[in-house]
Design a protein around this motif. Structure first.
Motif, PDB file in Angstrom:
ATOM      1  N   VAL A  21      44.536  43.188  52.177  1.00  0.00           N
ATOM      2  CA  VAL A  21      44.456  44.175  51.100  1.00  0.00           C
ATOM      3  C   VAL A  21      45.447  45.304  51.359  1.00  0.00           C
ATOM      4  O   VAL A  21      45.946  45.479  52.480  1.00  0.00           O
ATOM      5  CB  VAL A  21      43.027  44.761  50.978  1.00  0.00           C
ATOM      6  N   ASP A  22      45.717  46.049  50.304  1.00  0.00           N
ATOM      7  CA  ASP A  22      46.594  47.213  50.422  1.00  0.00           C
ATOM      8  C   ASP A  22      45.809  48.496  50.679  1.00  0.00           C
ATOM      9  O   ASP A  22      46.341  49.461  51.228  1.00  0.00           O
ATOM     10  CB  ASP A  22      47.397  47.389  49.129  1.00  0.00           C
ATOM     11  N   ILE A  76      37.573  50.774  38.288  1.00  0.00           N
ATOM     12  CA  ILE A  76      38.882  50.401  38.827  1.00  0.00           C
ATOM     13  C   ILE A  76      39.191  48.917  38.652  1.00  0.00           C
ATOM     14  O   ILE A  76      40.359  48.510  38.710  1.00  0.00           O
ATOM     15  CB  ILE A  76      39.016  50.787  40.314  1.00  0.00           C
ATOM     16  N   ALA A  77      38.153  48.095  38.425  1.00  0.00           N
ATOM     17  CA  ALA A  77      38.372  46.643  38.332  1.00  0.00           C
ATOM     18  C   ALA A  77      39.392  46.244  37.264  1.00  0.00           C
ATOM     19  O   ALA A  77      40.197  45.332  37.501  1.00  0.00           O
ATOM     20  CB  ALA A  77      37.039  45.934  38.094  1.00  0.00           C
ATOM     21  N   PHE A  91      42.177  47.550  36.300  1.00  0.00           N
ATOM     22  CA  PHE A  91      43.604  47.791  36.515  1.00  0.00           C
ATOM     23  C   PHE A  91      44.092  47.520  37.938  1.00  0.00           C
ATOM     24  O   PHE A  91      45.284  47.643  38.209  1.00  0.00           O
ATOM     25  CB  PHE A  91      43.981  49.222  36.104  1.00  0.00           C
ATOM     26  N   VAL A  92      43.213  47.153  38.873  1.00  0.00           N
ATOM     27  CA  VAL A  92      43.716  46.748  40.185  1.00  0.00           C
ATOM     28  C   VAL A  92      44.155  45.293  40.108  1.00  0.00           C
ATOM     29  O   VAL A  92      43.768  44.552  39.195  1.00  0.00           O
ATOM     30  CB  VAL A  92      42.646  46.935  41.291  1.00  0.00           C
ATOM     31  N   GLY A  93      44.984  44.885  41.085  1.00  0.00           N
ATOM     32  CA  GLY A  93      45.420  43.494  41.093  1.00  0.00           C
ATOM     33  C   GLY A  93      44.295  42.563  41.508  1.00  0.00           C
ATOM     34  O   GLY A  93      43.996  41.578  40.826  1.00  0.00           O
ATOM     35  N   GLN A  94      43.685  42.854  42.653  1.00  0.00           N
ATOM     36  CA  GLN A  94      42.565  42.061  43.170  1.00  0.00           C
ATOM     37  C   GLN A  94      41.562  43.024  43.791  1.00  0.00           C
ATOM     38  O   GLN A  94      41.951  43.957  44.506  1.00  0.00           O
ATOM     39  CB  GLN A  94      43.049  41.048  44.224  1.00  0.00           C
ATOM     40  N   LEU A 107      46.110  53.032  42.426  1.00  0.00           N
ATOM     41  CA  LEU A 107      45.485  51.740  42.696  1.00  0.00           C
ATOM     42  C   LEU A 107      45.997  50.629  41.785  1.00  0.00           C
ATOM     43  O   LEU A 107      45.707  49.444  42.020  1.00  0.00           O
ATOM     44  CB  LEU A 107      43.963  51.847  42.531  1.00  0.00           C
ATOM     45  N   ARG A 108      46.725  50.966  40.765  1.00  0.00           N
ATOM     46  CA  ARG A 108      47.141  49.968  39.786  1.00  0.00           C
ATOM     47  C   ARG A 108      47.939  48.827  40.421  1.00  0.00           C
ATOM     48  O   ARG A 108      48.935  49.054  41.107  1.00  0.00           O
ATOM     49  CB  ARG A 108      47.962  50.621  38.682  1.00  0.00           C
TER      50      ARG A 108
END
Length: 508
Positions: free
Chosen positions: A349-350, A210-211, A213-216, A189-190
């Protein structure tokens, strides 16, 4: 850390007959509880059939970042298998699963578990007065295997079937998607643009993890939640030292038991004590949401306790991060690029993570369960699941449910309920043995009287003040026990022969 199991053992009669053949469907905490009860108190031929690759139930499947229990560790554990020490006040998933394995190993349950085995049907035979349990290897279309049992315990629980949101076009999304209860360990998820759909118990644990290190991160909320603080801190060393003494563990569990019952007290009396709970929750939430607009979006629009009150001290602060957005507009449909909300905005989103809970009120379904006369439990439950004390259904002799209808708890420890249910199963099988019968069946009038009393207790409680997963579309609460943990334990201890119809043994 060493598991300390109670050594008490009670023989179930001076002249016991053949050990009953008991098939337990599920090797989560419910299955382990009933197997432990039967093995600790007398001879029994117990086999546990588990669809997953290992024991643990919901704690085997829920491996998402931050997965933990919101009941203190010393209460979210069996009374007969107490740990002298825990790593955290509120245990994490890995430690809970390790505890389940240790307990099963220590009590000789592990060799009785058959994993990767999905039960397809349980059928009562009026001629032989036995159950036939059919199963096949999980994920296989191969031939079924049959086992004959004198009693069947369905320990599939309420939190075993992930639910996906009722959103059009879920399969149209071109990126990666998965349910929080089936975490994709192989996906990194990074730096990714991630959508989390849902803000229930699982989301409130995984979002803060996870907030960073995720992008958005875009969090889609249907309804807000009431929160109370829960700090994820290590167990104090002095407490672990004190817990080496059995009397200290018992006293601490008793204190936790009564302390956690205060939440049920709030729910049962929303106009009085419940207002105190709401004020405490509101103060906590206001401190964590200083921004008025974000507070407005996250604030619940229903009375305190109607839905599950969540324990968290880090979810609301995570919503304040610059790379996190809370979206309250309803998702109109899923597109290949991401969710499209009703305001016309496309959220590209991815990855989509469905933190949308479970199909709780189906219980063991779609498993086929047929009782006396070939009647299907699916037909019996056409208007909603029901069972005497959440354990027995008329017309299904010596069939027992663990964590069945109206045995969920909004504040207590489900393991307390599971122990009470396991003891009920053991006492019921003792009645069968003492009567020289093949099985026993709870009388319909007993179930009906119990259900009338149970449903009356919901009146005036916070549970009845909004729609929730606890309730059927017509408003009946089929999930929760309407009282306190101690009341349930007391009620399940009172078994009398008059409550049952005994099925005589087949003449040989």
């Amino acid at each position: 850390m060493r598991l300390q199991t109670s050594g008490d053992r009670q023989e179930i009669g001076p002249a016991p007959g053949p050990a009953p053949r008991v098939v337990v469907v599920g090797a989560g905490f419910g299955g382990i509880a009933v197997a432990a009860e039967l093995l600790r108190h007398g001879p029994a031929e117990v086999t546990l059939l588990e669809a997953a690759s290992g024991l643990g139930g919901t704690w085997h499947h829920n491996r998402y970042p931050g997965a933990a229990c919101d009941v203190p560790s010393h209460l979210y554990s069996y009374s007969f298998a107490q740990r002298a020490s825990w790593a955290h006040v509120f245990s994490h998933q890995d430690e809970i699963l390790r505890y389940a394995r240790e307990t099963a190993d220590a009590l000789g349950i592990t060799p009785r578990i058959v994993t990767d085995t999905t039960v397809t049907s349980c059928t009562w035979d009026d001629g032989t007065r036995t159950w036939t349990v059919r199963s096949r290897r999980t994920g296989s279309d191969g031939p079924e295997e049959e086992r004959v049992a004198d009693a069947v315990v369905l320990a599939t629980g309420q939190l075993d079937k992930p639910a996906l949101p009722a959103v059009e076009g879920l399969d149209d999304f071109a990126g990666r998607s998965f349910h929080s209860a089936r975490w994709d360990d192989g996906y990194d998820l990074r730096g990714k643009r991630v959508a989390v759909i849902g803000t229930g118990a699982s989301a409130t644990q995984l979002v803060p993890e996870i907030a960073p290190f995720v992008g958005q991160l875009t969090v889609f909320q249907r309804t807000g939640n009431w929160f109370l603080p829960r700090r994820d801190r290590p167990m104090p060393a002095f407490l672990n030292r004190a817990m080496r003494w059995p009397w200290a563990r018992r006293a601490w569990r008793r204190l936790l038991h009564h302390g956690i019952e205060l939440l049920t007290l709030c729910i049962r009396h929303p106009r009085t004590v419940g207002r105190v709970g709401a004020l405490l929750s509101a103060a906590h939430m206001r401190r964590q949401l200083p921004d008025p607009e974000l507070r407005r979006k996250a604030w619940p629009d229903y009375p305190f306790g109607c839905k599950r009150v969540l324990l968290s001290s880090d979810f609301l602060p995570a919503l304040r991060r610059p790379n996190v957005e809370l979206v309250t507009d309803r998702i109109a449909r899923m597109t290949p690029k991401g969710p499209l909300t009703e305001d016309g905005r496309l959220h590209e989103v991815d990855c989509v993570i469905h933190a949308t809970g479970f199909r709780t009120n189906t219980f063991m379904l779609p498993m086929e369960v047929r009782g006396a006369g070939g009647r299907s439990i699916r037909d019996v439950w056409a208007d909603g699941a029901r069972a005497h004390l959440g354990i027995m259904v008329p017309g299904f002799p010596s069939l027992f449910l663990m964590y069945g209808p109206n045995t969920n708890t909004s504040g207590g420890s489900i393991l307390f309920f599971l122990e009470a249910q396991a003891a009920y199963v053991r006492r019921a099988l003792e009645l069968v043995r003492d009567a020289g019968a093949a099985a026993l069946d709870v009388r319909p009038e007993v179930e009906e009287a119990g259900l009338r009393a149970l449903r009356a207790r919901f009146e005036g409680t916070a549970w009845q003040s909004c729609s929730s997963w606890y309730r059927t579309p017509d408003g009946r609460n089929v999930a929760n026990w309407p009282g306190y943990m101690g009341e349930y334990a007391a009620r399940t201890r009172r078994l009398t022969s008059a409550e049952f119809r005994f099925i005589p043994s087949r003449v040989r």
